[in-house]
Structures are given as C-alpha cells and as structure tokens.
Design a protein around this motif. Structure first.
Motif, short mmCIF file in Angstrom:
data_model
loop_
_atom_site.label_atom_id
_atom_site.label_comp_id
_atom_site.label_asym_id
_atom_site.label_seq_id
_atom_site.Cartn_x
_atom_site.Cartn_y
_atom_site.Cartn_z
N THR A 16 0.87 -1.19 0.00
CA THR A 16 0.00 0.00 0.00
C THR A 16 0.90 1.24 0.00
O THR A 16 2.06 1.17 0.38
CB THR A 16 -0.89 0.05 1.27
OG1 THR A 16 -0.03 -0.04 2.42
CG2 THR A 16 -1.87 -1.10 1.30
N GLU A 70 -3.99 -2.69 -4.17
CA GLU A 70 -3.38 -2.72 -2.83
C GLU A 70 -3.41 -4.13 -2.24
O GLU A 70 -4.32 -4.91 -2.52
CB GLU A 70 -4.12 -1.76 -1.90
CG GLU A 70 -3.73 -0.30 -2.09
CD GLU A 70 -4.39 0.62 -1.07
OE1 GLU A 70 -5.32 0.15 -0.38
OE2 GLU A 70 -3.98 1.78 -0.97
N HIS A 71 -2.40 -4.42 -1.40
CA HIS A 71 -2.41 -5.69 -0.64
C HIS A 71 -1.63 -5.46 0.65
O HIS A 71 -1.08 -4.37 0.88
CB HIS A 71 -1.81 -6.83 -1.47
CG HIS A 71 -0.36 -6.67 -1.81
ND1 HIS A 71 0.64 -7.38 -1.21
CD2 HIS A 71 0.26 -5.83 -2.69
CE1 HIS A 71 1.81 -7.01 -1.70
NE2 HIS A 71 1.61 -6.07 -2.60
N GLU A 72 -1.57 -6.46 1.50
CA GLU A 72 -0.96 -6.28 2.83
C GLU A 72 0.55 -6.05 2.76
O GLU A 72 1.13 -5.48 3.67
CB GLU A 72 -1.23 -7.53 3.70
CG GLU A 72 -2.68 -7.65 4.11
CD GLU A 72 -2.95 -8.94 4.85
OE1 GLU A 72 -1.98 -9.68 5.13
OE2 GLU A 72 -4.11 -9.21 5.15
#
Length: 648
Positions: free
Chosen positions: A149, A158-160
């Motif tokens: 992000t 977006e991802h973690e």
C-alpha cells in the motif's frame, strides 16, 4: 605491461565464455552416458549455474558507465562479478538444504541476506547489459510486493505487503522467482539456439544467405532493399535478435540501398522493419516461442504452426512496401533486369521440388525404420556423412564467398548459379533441426542439440575437406587450425550473445514472482476492463499500448514475459464475455507482436538506433519511418484475434 594485462583479461573472459558454451552443450546432450560416473544435474541445479556465468560475464564485459575505463576492469567490477556468481553458486550447491529450509517456508537469516545481495547484483547486471528499463521495472515490482500500500499504489491493486523474508524467499530462494520458468527456458532451449545461430554465422552461412538473396532479387527495381528483406528473413531464422540482425545484414544492405536512391532514413528503416520481423519468424522467434510452450502448455510444433502464416504475410507486405517506394522514386535496377513473374515461378518450382524431396525422405526413413530398426541410426548417419561430403565437394569447385565491400564503386550482383552451390552444406544442420522438430517431434532442446552437434562437426571439417578436394594437401594443417579457431570463436560468440538474454530472463522472473504472489495480475485485468468499458477492441488497443510502453528498453523476451503474465488471460476472458472465443495462443502472440514493435518505436527503438549508426541517418526519423513500415505488423495481431484461422 598494460597491454599484456589487457590481453590476459580478454583471454580470461573468452575462456569463461567458452566454458559456459561447453557446459551448456554438456547438460543438453540427451544420452546420459556419463550418469554412472558423474551426477546428472536437474533443472533446479542447471539454472543457477547458467545465471552464474551470465552475471559474471555481464560485469566483466559491460562497463558501469560511459566514463568507466575501457582499458581495464575496475576492482569493484571484479568484486561484484564474484559476489553475484557466489550468490548463484550457493543456490546450486545448497539445493538440498534449500529444499529443507527456504522452500519449505523456513529460510535462515544467512539465506535471506544472500537473496537480497543476489537481487541487487542481478538488477545492476541487468542495467549494464540491457540499459535501465528492466532494472527500473523490476525494482518497482519489488517495492510494490514489499509495501503493498502507499500513496503511489492505486486502491485497486493494494495488498498487505510481503515481509522482507517472504519476499527474498519468493524471489531468490524459491524455484518460482529469479530461478523460475523464464530462466529455465533460457537454460534449456535458448542458449542452444543462439549457439546454433552463432556457429552457422561463423561458418559463413550468414554471408551465404545475404549473397543468395542479392543474387535472386538484386536485379529488380529497389533490388538491394528487397534483398535486405529476404536476407534478414533468412538470417532471422537463425539469429532471433533484431539488433544482431540489423548489425549483421545492415552493414552490407544499407549502403547499397542508399546507392540506388533510398534516403539514409529509409534505408535504415527497411533494414529495421525486416530485422525486427526476424523475431516473429519461426523457429527461434527471439526465444519467445520456447516461453510460449511453457506458459501455454502446447507443443513447440503447435507454436511454429500458429506463428508461421502471419510472419510470411508480414514479409510479403514489406517486400511490396519496398516495391512501391522503388516505383515512387523511379529507381533503376542494378544490372540487367529480369522478369519478376519468371523469378516467382522458379521460386515456386524450387519450393515444390524441395517439398516433394522432403516427403520422399520421410517415406524412405519410415521404410528403413520398419525394415532395419536396429540399423536405422548408423545407416542414417552414414548417409548424412556422404551427402555432406558430396555438397562440400560441389562447394570446393567454386571459390569461397568473400564478404563484399558495399562501398566499392563497382557493384557486381552475383547470379544464383554462382552462389547457391557454395553453401548447400549449410542447409544440412537446418534440415536436421526441422527434421527432429517436425517429423520426429522431439523437444526443442534435443532437436537443437543434434543440429548444433552437426554444426560443430561442419565448422571444424569444412575447410580441411575443401583443401583436400582442391588438391591443396600442403595447406591441410593450416585448414585444420582455421577450423578449430572458427569453432572456438563460434562457441565464444554464442556465449557472448547470451549474456543479455540470461540476465534478462532472470530479472523478468522477479516480475513473474510478484504477479503470482500479489493481486496485481487479477486486479490489473479488472482495471483494463474498466477503462475499456468491456469493449474488446478498446481493450486490445490498451494492451497493445501497454506492451509498447513496457517494451521501450526491455528486451523482447523480458517484455513478452511481463505482458503475457499480466495481460494474456485478460484478453481471453474479455473475448469470452463478448461471445468471441480467443485462443490463448492468439492472446500470447498479440502481446508478443506489440512487444517487438518497441524495438522500432522512438524514443527508445534500439534497432532503429543501430540502423541509424550504420546509415548515418537521424535515429528518431529512422524510428518513425520504420514504425510506418511496420504498421502491417501492428495490424496483424488484431486480425488474428478476431479471425483465428489466420494462425491456423
């Protein structure tokens, strides 16, 4: 003292390149007779060795900056070369340890640090060998995978974010990142085909093909340009690199085109357009054909079958474009003009005779196989040897082909009768390659190994055998030495041409791993779908532009890997939504065609810059002219997406 030191360093680099070629030949040979004495390496062991040679040679052969010393290799470069090679060598030596630790999800601290160092050294090697584009793209994908992000990352993708350990594990320590399918293809197939092309060229086949094209087409209006197109097509069959094609055929064809009335930019553009097309011409196709086999899961024969007709259409269209330019400028023919219709008729008769002969050969081999199954191989090899001796005897009756000086005030166009007999034995290794690929349906690696083995034999023996047939027994020892020198130079040239491809396929593995470990692949598809409003034609335009932009500076192979892993499945699924069945191979060929267009398109068209350097024209103007000549190659992918019968 400095000169001696330089000489020893040059010898060392040549020796490393030679060892790399010999290593690749050793791991490629299909009869594993040495299995009882030496360990047989699997793909997870051969890939790190392949990359070890590529990185080591990249640092020794490519200086860091324009201002870097050219008369010596700085200590820092030696250090980086050794560190990069060591990081790859660890993956080779510790393959069992890695299987127990990192590849089971439990990497050690040392392995993580080693992976990070390896990635940095690889990206720098890529920058030196290929320019900054792939390094920048690879670095951006790494940052995206790590952070996940940020203000620059759109909400859609977006991802973690992956932890540093997980990222290094996925990229360097696992078998799906740097050491994944792209590098595997480079190790198993591409090296052999590039080596095959280098040996053919060193033996004199490149010059033979150009002379043959000039003998056949040089007498027509705009003949040198038409010969450049056909000569580049024949060279493209074996080289698979647009820039190498421009440099080898262009040094001869561009000055001749300028002399019959083409401007510097037009002469360069014709060469660029025909050389870039060498990448869509089977069997090599700039290494992408082998990647398609792995990515799509179809046989190599299928890929060649699908790619053949668009490539031929593209070349015919380019010959016609050149013909129109010659008519517009009212160009004279070189030498006495000949009937074009008569030439076409002769070509088709020759093609038909070759087809009938090849079919007869297939039936004869089948009959031999059923009658004497145990003796088929020795009889075939004896027959091949006799044919080779016969063809070299025919070539020995004529003087060897010299490389012409294109700036010679007197242009002498040879006749087909003078040229064709001097190099018929060069057709044999190509015939062996086609035979094993098409008739025996063997793997590309095995086919290339047999063709290359024959090529190794030809390059060493052709000069001594010619000396014997010409009654020059006194020169036999010198001819043998020349043959061995040619062999060494061909093996070294093959490895040198592979440095960029080896580094590119490894760096492209970073992108492939990021696509599989993060949502960018699926979500980017959604983004393109949104932008296009679900309209397939618009989406194809977006995908084409995306491929073009990515391709500016990325080598063809890397560009194809990136775009196909991101976009090929999107084209298929969107087509299905519109009720159009798009075969996966059509989608892959679509992105591949647009990827190679980047070699032409300003501001970064590398092939256009290479041609402009030869022609003395303006590189940007050359690029734009070449782009207009290449619009036929832009139109073809749209045609075969909507009408897949074009790709059979």
């Amino acid at each position: 003292c400095i000169r001696d030191r330089n000489k020893s360093v040059a010898l060392f680099i040549s020796a490393m390149a030679l060892v790399w070629s010999l290593f690749q030949l050793w791991i490629a040979q299909p009869q594993l007779w040495f299995g009882q004495y030496l360990p047989v390496l699997n793909s997870s062991q051969t890939r790190p060795i392949h990359l070890m040679f590529a990185i080591f040679l990249a640092y020794l052969a490519y200086p860091a900056f324009k201002g870097s010393p050219r008369d010596r290799i700085p200590l820092l470069d030696w250090g980086l070369a050794i560190v990069g090679a060591a990081c790859c060598f660890y993956v080779f030596v510790a393959s069992d340890t890695l299987a127990m630790t990192a590849r089971s999800g439990l990497p050690t601290q040392f392995q993580v640090v080693l992976g990070a160092v390896g990635l940095v050294v690889l990206l720098e090697a890529s920058r030196r060998a290929l320019g900054p584009a792939l390094t920048v793209v690879g670095s951006l994908f790494l940052l995206y995978a790590y952070f996940g992000t940020g203000w620059l990352i759109p909400e859609l993708i977006e991802h973690e974010g992956l932890s540093f350990t997980a990222l290094m594990n996925a990229q360097w320590l696992d078998t799906a990142g740097v050491f994944g399918i792209p590098l595997g293809v480079s190790t198993a197939f591409v090296f052999l085909f590039v080596l095959f092309g280098s040996l053919l060229d060193k033996a004199g086949a490149g010059n033979y093909f150009i002379k043959l094209a000039f003998a056949g087409l040089g007498h027509l209006r705009g003949g040198p340009a038409k010969a450049a197109v056909v000569g580049s097509a024949m060279t493209g069959l074996i080289s698979g690199s647009s820039i190498a094609n421009v440099v080898t055929t262009g040094t001869f064809t561009i000055p001749l085109m300028k002399r019959v009335g083409f401007t510097s930019e037009q002469a360069g553009s014709v060469e660029v357009a025909s050389s870039v097309n060498g990448q869509i011409m089977p069997p090599v196709m700039g290494a992408a054909a082998f990647l398609m086999v792995e990515f799509i899961g179809i046989s190599y024969i299928e890929v060649i079958k699908h790619a053949f007709i668009p490539a031929v259409i593209s070349y015919i269209a380019l010959v016609y474009i050149v013909h129109l330019e010659a008519l517009k400028k009212d160009m004279p023919a070189l030498g006495e003009s000949k009937s074009f219709a008569g030439m076409i008729l002769k070509f088709f008769i020759g093609f038909a005779v070759a087809g009938v002969a090849f079919t007869a050969l297939i039936f004869a081999m089948n009959a031999l196989q059923s009658a004497l199954p145990g003796l088929t191989t020795p009889i075939t090899m004896t027959g091949l040897g006799i044919v080779y001796l016969w063809l070299v005897a025919i070539a020995a009756r004529r003087p060897d082909l010299e490389v012409d000086d294109p700036n010679d005030p007197e242009i002498k166009i040879p006749t087909v009768a003078e040229v064709y007999a001097t190099g018929l034995h060069y057709i044999l290794p190509i015939l062996v390659l086609v035979w094993f690929l098409m008739v025996e349906q063997q793997s590309p690696a095995k086919s290339a190994f047999y063709a290359t083995s024959l090529m190794l034999f030809i390059i060493v023996t052709q000069k001594p055998i010619k000396a014997v047939f010409r009654g020059q027994g006194a020169h036999l020892a010198a001819s043998i030495r020349e043959g061995i020198n040619d062999l060494g130079e061909g093996l070294i040239a093959g490895a040198r041409n592979m440095i960029g491809i080896g580094v590119a396929t490894a760096a492209a593995g970073i992108i492939v791993a990021t696509v599989t470990k993060t949502p960018i692949g699926t979500e980017l598809a959604g983004l393109v779908e949104q932008l296009s409003g679900g309209i397939l034609l618009l989406m194809l335009v977006f995908v084409g532009l995306f491929s073009l932009i990515l391709g500016m500076g990325l080598p063809t192979t890397a560009n194809y890997i990136v775009v196909s892993s991101l976009m090929a499945s999107v084209v298929v699924s969107l087509g299905a939504q519109e009720g159009l069945i798009v075969p996966l191979i059509a989608a892959h060929l679509f992105v591949f065609y647009f990827g190679i267009m980047a070699d032409v398109t300003p501001p970064v068209g590398l092939a256009s810059f290479a041609a402009a350097a030869v022609s003395g024209g303006d590189p940007i103007k050359t690029g734009f002219t070449a782009f207009f000549y290449s619009l036929r190659t832009v139109a073809l992918p749209f045609l075969f997406i909507y009408n897949p019968t074009l790709i059979l």
